[in-house]
Design a protein around this motif. Structure first.
Motif, PDB file in Angstrom:
ATOM      1  N   PRO A  25       0.816  -1.220   0.000  1.00 20.05           N
ATOM      2  CA  PRO A  25       0.000   0.000   0.000  1.00 20.05           C
ATOM      3  C   PRO A  25       0.849   1.269   0.000  1.00 20.05           C
ATOM      4  N   ALA A  26       1.992   1.220   0.681  1.00 17.35           N
ATOM      5  CA  ALA A  26       2.871   2.390   0.727  1.00 17.35           C
ATOM      6  C   ALA A  26       3.457   2.681  -0.658  1.00 17.35           C
ATOM      7  N   VAL A  27       3.809   1.609  -1.380  1.00 22.15           N
ATOM      8  CA  VAL A  27       4.344   1.767  -2.735  1.00 22.15           C
ATOM      9  C   VAL A  27       3.265   2.327  -3.661  1.00 22.15           C
ATOM     10  N   GLU A  28       2.059   1.817  -3.532  1.00 19.73           N
ATOM     11  CA  GLU A  28       0.963   2.284  -4.386  1.00 19.73           C
ATOM     12  C   GLU A  28       0.595   3.735  -4.100  1.00 19.73           C
ATOM     13  N   GLN A  29       0.658   4.141  -2.823  1.00 18.52           N
ATOM     14  CA  GLN A  29       0.355   5.524  -2.481  1.00 18.52           C
ATOM     15  C   GLN A  29       1.358   6.474  -3.116  1.00 18.52           C
ATOM     16  N   ALA A  30       2.606   5.994  -3.289  1.00 12.81           N
ATOM     17  CA  ALA A  30       3.634   6.809  -3.939  1.00 12.81           C
ATOM     18  C   ALA A  30       3.455   6.849  -5.448  1.00 12.81           C
TER      19      ALA A  30
END
Length: 275
Positions: A25-30
């Protein structure tokens, strides 16, 4: 333009299973893409975005569980010089307090940092080694280039933050022979004698030079008082090893290889180590 590779070490303050759940999720938010994910590794593609001056990059993270912590060694490969920025974007998608920031924000909260915001200060965590902790922080100029200066428990470092640059200059504590501080109306100047050469950080805010100088001296003092590892030769032998050595001495004595005096001397040495 040549491809540049940079390595960054993270410590997530959570267990391995939770870390694996939080990373995608952190990668996708970026607005990056998770190319692959397994218990040992995560691969991320960074797309090119001309409007935000973002070059395409490939990021690989080696994941290592450590009890209630998870270590990640990131390798960022790409054009340009925004490698650290890619990881900052990923970190912003993690729950608050999950990423060990090496004490950066705590040190920053103690002083007024002109011209630099929280995100820019966060870049420091990307250039620190695992277990390294920031003791003091400031903003100044090295060789007339603006940047963030920090004293850690291992070194003094300067992260240049001028347009188009993320260059790092580092001075190990063990090689710093002297620290000098000068105060003026326009700011403070911290000068160190490092391996026979001098380097000065100028235009530091009031109090920042004091904090940095004290942190350097305190870290050097702490390092000097750390207990050294015992000499393996002086470590007491286990009981079974002691008996085997004593029997060996007796065997050499019986065969005449050691005379009476030599046998008693070697025996006394063994007994002293055992005691």
């Amino acid at each position: 333009m040549a491809t540049i590779s940079r390595t960054v070490e993270w410590t997530l303050l959570t267990d391995h299973e939770t870390a694996l759940k939080m990373l995608p999720p952190a990668v996708e938010q970026a607005k990056f893409k998770v190319k692959s994910l397994n218990p040992d590794e995560i691969a991320v593609d960074v797309p090119q975005a001309l409007l935000s001056n973002q070059w395409a990059a490939k990021i690989t993270g080696s994941i290592v569980p450590d009890a209630d912590k998870t270590h990640i060694e990131w390798r960022v490969e790409g054009l340009g010089n925004k490698h650290y920025k890619h990881l900052i974007k990923i970190s912003e998608g993690l729950p608050e307090g999950m990423l060990d920031d090496h004490g950066v924000q705590a040190a920053a909260s103690q002083v007024a940092l002109r011209f630099f915001g929280r995100k820019e200060i966060a870049h420091l965590a990307n250039v620190l080694d695992r277990g390294e902790t920031v003791q003091a922080i400031g903003v100044g100029r090295l060789e007339n280039k603006p940047g963030i200066v920090a004293a850690t428990d291992r070194r003094l470092l300067f992260l240049e933050k001028s347009i188009g640059s993320e260059d790092l200059t580092s001075f190990s504590l063990g090689a710093i022979q002297a620290v000098d501080l000068k105060k003026a109306i326009g700011g403070e100047t911290l000068t160190i004698n490092h391996s026979g050469t001098k380097a000065s950080v100028t235009a530091l805010g009031h109090g920042q030079g004091d904090s940095l100088a004290k942190a350097i001296r305190d870290a050097q003092t702490a390092s000097a008082h750390q207990p050294t590892a015992p000499d393996p030769a002086s470590v007491t032998a286990p009981a079974d090893d002691f008996i085997a050595q004593l029997e060996r001495l007796a065997e050499l004595h019986a065969k005449g290889i050691l005379n009476d005096e030599e046998f008693q001397t070697q025996k006394a040495i063994l007994l002293s180590k055992q005691g």
